[in-house]
Design an enzyme around this catalytic site. Structure first.
Site, PDB file in Angstrom:
ATOM      1  N   SER A  41      -2.689   0.435   7.942  1.00 22.00           N
ATOM      2  CA  SER A  41      -2.042   0.221   8.931  1.00 22.00           C
ATOM      3  C   SER A  41      -0.621   1.042   7.940  1.00 22.00           C
ATOM      4  O   SER A  41      -0.549   0.864   6.645  1.00 22.00           O
ATOM      5  CB  SER A  41      -2.019  -1.069   9.555  1.00 22.00           C
ATOM      6  N   ASP A  42       0.905   1.415   8.597  1.00 23.32           N
ATOM      7  CA  ASP A  42       2.531   1.206   8.317  1.00 23.32           C
ATOM      8  C   ASP A  42       2.054  -0.574   7.814  1.00 23.32           C
ATOM      9  O   ASP A  42       1.913  -0.945   8.892  1.00 23.32           O
ATOM     10  CB  ASP A  42       2.555   1.482   9.100  1.00 23.32           C
ATOM     11  N   TRP A  43       3.402  -0.486   7.296  1.00 21.54           N
ATOM     12  CA  TRP A  43       3.384  -1.663   6.704  1.00 21.54           C
ATOM     13  C   TRP A  43       3.923  -2.710   8.318  1.00 21.54           C
ATOM     14  O   TRP A  43       5.397  -1.955   8.317  1.00 21.54           O
ATOM     15  CB  TRP A  43       4.578  -2.419   5.528  1.00 21.54           C
ATOM     16  N   GLY A  90       2.636  -2.630  11.150  1.00 22.98           N
ATOM     17  CA  GLY A  90       1.883  -1.980  11.553  1.00 22.98           C
ATOM     18  C   GLY A  90       0.553  -2.012  12.373  1.00 22.98           C
ATOM     19  O   GLY A  90       0.823  -1.776  14.239  1.00 22.98           O
TER      20      GLY A  90
END
Ligand code: BGC
Length: 798
Positions: free
Chosen positions: A230-232, A234
């Site tokens: 996941s994006d940080w 996200g």
């Protein structure tokens, strides 16, 4: 499916397996000594490593270990040089292994849908083919050293405002042809071992839990066999993410991610066999990338060699945009007045998670000009970054300009103008610079504007200056590279990765960007960048693919067959130069709407004066295809295609045609139903037309008045709770202060665009989901109930 690490996975408890699906901290995965599972370290690094040795944050707040700062993706994209991309990737990996980094979080390849996106400097192109080819090159380079690359942010993540709380509403054909094709190339040709899902939702489903994207497209169609992170901050519902194809939630969320997964397995919403499979896929990359960092321990990288490579990259990426009366290159001994703060303090990289702590002091023009052979008659600052015009500085600059043969103006976008977390609100350069350029042109006819900016700008002074050279964000060796081009040691060859419109109002997504409160409607469809301008014949300042040289080229002898094209290019000038030739394809059709031309290949050719070479560009699986939503697959329409070779998206120098025996005889669209998509006039698409293209109801993205867990913090202003409004007020003040200081405050920007849920994902487990729910209640005015729930959740902490 058989598991490679079945013997380990079998021994692990459900809790241990679940624990591995979230980070141990900001950058590393969980390790288990008893099973021999090492931790895997990730680090940002699209254009230079940002390996934090001390306290980790993901916003570039705390210093990182020194690393080479290469030009950013937006710069290197102008080189159209895949070999160079591979070399940079290799150098990044060499540095990574010395710093114990197993995964480089890059390259970033989101599409430049609008010039205003604050992260355009980190992305390659407005064209997916171009972006994909460059990204695949970086991936190959990075992975050649045994570690993993992580192309990001998958996908349709082209705005920063409310970036974590936004639904990209995009029709499937546009999604495939524009927003995922680049990733497809990075995965299929680069063989990327990991992918970062984007913060946003795509058609109502978070990218990190989107089965269509993560399973059907990424794995089933493209054969991806790595892991998805996941994006940080996200990840939304990580158990759902794991079920649908995501692996790792980052950064660590304490044990809350683990609890979610364990609960999901226990209540039957996530099958344990799926968890095992995801873990196996993650372990494959952990083990595969481990040895490289073991071998790299205690080693160092060659700073000087990488600095040289950074210079070469900057040289190849510089774009010569205007050269009236061949004012450039400057002859040795030319008396130049150097004007502009950027000459002293360069703008060489962007802000945010990609911020590099350069391994060598970043070069400046003022220092490097001493060895350039030019005679500097004066240096004047001219303007103060992020401030109104300063009469005293303007006067000094104008006086200096009067006494020089040539005025070199150095400027562009200030640090605060473009950043992760911050979209621009207009396309101007700072007023103090625009006005100063105008003043300079009134006292000296020979003004050359040298730009540093990560994206396109309006140029009201265009007619009055003789030269324009754009270095984008040139990295730590950008200044010497620029001087080499200005003095002719290097013949410029860069070509733009994006169109420069005359005015922001001309851009295709103008009416739709950035978004409504909750959704971002991609109503312009396929007509992104040059696809729009060339179809409707809109005049632009500089087309996509445009760049001048100190020499000239002619194109001739086009031959087309079913395999590809061949043609000849001749250098007709008197210096060696490199030309970037571009292959565009078009087709008239009554049943498939298309832009008049789309990029399908390119070639770089270096030629000595008078030399001629044959160039071959092969067709590939992307050349003639369109995404057919009737069959949910790629099809080729039978018929005659126009084959065009251009020196940029507007100048087609050779044209031919090819009869193609496709997979379908017609595409199923009709002019009557979607007239604007057939003629490209997409700036004012009605709800009805968009609904027809989209093929379903358009979600109502407007504000409902109630704060939800997944609404961005900047929406708190509209909530009923006084605490929410106060918090919003404080953030606004802090943003204003950072604007005034001229430096993006990443911490504040992150909070501003983050949903309330984000607090449960970004605080390492300090704030739990239940606590975030209570905060949401409070934001909706339920002060007493919310506080009670908050206290209960804080005490129980589950
Ligand atoms: C950015 C990513 C980055 C991550 C880790 C996020 O805010 O969107 O590009 O890799 O942080 O720093």
């Amino acid at each position: 499916m058989s598991l490679k690490y079945e013997s380990i996975i079998k021994q692990m408890s459900l809790e241990e397996k679940a624990l591995m699906m979230s980070g141990k901290n900001t950058w590393e995965t969980v390790d288990f000594e008893k099973y021999g599972i090492p931790s895997m370290a990730m680090s940002d690094g699209p254009h230079g490593l940002r390996r934090q040795a001390g306290a980790g944050d993901h916003l570039g707040l705390n210093a990182s270990l020194p690393a080479t700062c290469f030009p950013t993706a937006a710069s290197v994209a102008n080189s159209w040089d895949e070999t160079l991309g591979e070399e940079i990737g290799t150098a990044l990996a060499e540095e990574a292994v010395t710093m114990d980094v197993n995964v480089i979080l890059g390259p970033g390849l989101n599409i430049k849908r609008s010039p205003l996106c604050g992260r355009n400097f980190e992305y390659f192109s407005e064209d997916p083919y171009h972006a994909g080819k460059m990204a695949a090159a970086y991936v190959r380079g990075i992975q050649s050293k045994g570690i993993a690359a992580c192309p990001k942010h998958f996908a349709a993540n082209s705005q920063e405002l409310r970036r974590m709380a936004n639904d990209s509403v995009v029709d499937e054909r546009t999604f495939r042809e524009i927003y995922t094709t680049g990733f497809e190339i990075a995965v299929k040709e680069g063989k990327a071992k990991s992918i970062m899902s984007s913060y946003n939702e795509v058609n109502g489903v978070y990218a990190n839990e989107n089965r269509h994207m993560l399973q059907e497209i990424l794995v089933d169609e493209w054969g991806f066999d790595g892991y998805v992170v996941s994006d940080w901050g996200g990840s939304n519902d990580h158990a759902l993410g794991v079920k649908n194809g995501s692996h790792l939630e980052m950064p660590g969320t304490g044990k809350s991610g683990m609890h979610d997964i364990v609960n999901a397995v226990k209540n039957g919403t996530l099958e344990e066999s799926v968890l095992d499979q995801r873990l196996d896929e993650l372990l494959r990359v952990i083990f595969a990338t481990h040895q490289a960092t073991v071998d790299g321990k205690g080693t160092t990288f060659n700073k000087e060699a990488h600095h040289k490579l950074a210079r070469k990259a900057a040289e190849e990426s510089i774009v010569l945009l205007k050269n009236e009366e061949q004012i450039l290159p400057l002859k040795q001994g030319t008396k130049v007045a150097v004007i502009g703060d950027f000459a002293k303090t360069p703008r060489y990289q962007g802000a945010g998670s990609s911020l590099v702590n350069p391994a060598m002091p970043p070069e400046s023009i003022l220092e490097e000009i001493k060895d350039s052979g030019l005679t500097m008659t004066a240096y004047e600052q001219g303007y103060i970054r992020n401030r109104k015009p300063n009469a005293k500085l303007v006067k000094a600059a104008v006086d200096a300009a009067k006494n020089a043969d040539v005025v070199l103006f150095f400027g562009g976008l200030d640090e605060i103008s473009e950043s992760e977390g911050l979209d621009r609100t207009h396309m101007h350069m700072p007023v103090a610079q625009d006005e100063l350029i105008n003043e300079l042109t009134t006292v000296n006819k020979n003004v050359i504007v040298v730009l540093s900016a990560g994206s396109s700008v309006e140029m009201p002074w265009y007619p009055y200056v003789k030269g324009i050279v754009h270095g984008y964000l040139g990295g730590q060796a950008g200044a010497s590279a620029m001087l080499n081009v200005l003095t002719g040691k290097v013949c410029p060859s860069g070509k733009l990765n994006e169109t420069y419109p005359l005015h922001y109002e001309d851009t295709p997504a103008y009416a739709y960007y950035p978004s409504k409160e909750r959704s971002s409607e991609y109503r312009e469809g396929l007509y992104v960048g040059y696809r729009y301008y060339t179809t409707v014949g809109k005049k632009v300042r500089f087309p996509f693919g445009f760049g001048l040289s100190y020499t000239t080229f002619t194109y001739h002898d086009l031959a087309v067959d079913s395999e590809g094209v061949t043609f000849k290019i001749k250098n007709t000038g008197d210096v060696e130069g490199t030309e970037i030739a571009q292959l565009y394809i078009g087709k008239q059709s009554d049943t498939v709407f298309r832009p008049v031309r789309e990029l399908k290949g390119f070639a770089r050719v270096t030629l000595a004066p008078g030399e001629e070479k044959e160039v071959k560009i092969s067709f590939d699986d992307k050349t003639f295809r369109f995404y057919d939503t009737r069959t949910d697959s790629w099809e080729v329409e039978t018929g005659t295609y126009q084959i065009m070779i251009g020196s940029n998206a507007e100048e087609m120098l050779l044209e031919g045609s090819l009869a193609v025996n496709g997979t379908v005889t017609e595409g199923g669209y009709s002019r009557e139903s979607l007239p604007e998509y057939f003629n490209g006039e997409i700036k004012n698409i009605s709800d009805d037309t968009f609904r027809r293209l989209y093929g379903r109801e358009i979600p109502d993205g407007s504000w409902s008045g109630e704060i939800r867990m997944n609404d961005a913090v900047c929406q708190l202003y509209y909530g009923k709770g006084i605490f929410g409004k106060l918090f919003y007020g404080v953030l606004r003040i802090l943003l204003k202060i950072s604007e005034w200081q001229g430096k993006p405050n990443l911490n504040v920007l992150f909070n501003y665009n983050m949903p309330i849920r984000g607090y449960a994902k970004m605080t390492g487990g300090f704030v739990t989901m239940k606590m975030a729910e209570a905060l949401t209640e409070m934001a909706n005015g339920h002060r007493i109930k919310g506080t009670a729930h908050l206290i209960k959740a804080a005490v129980k902490r589950d």
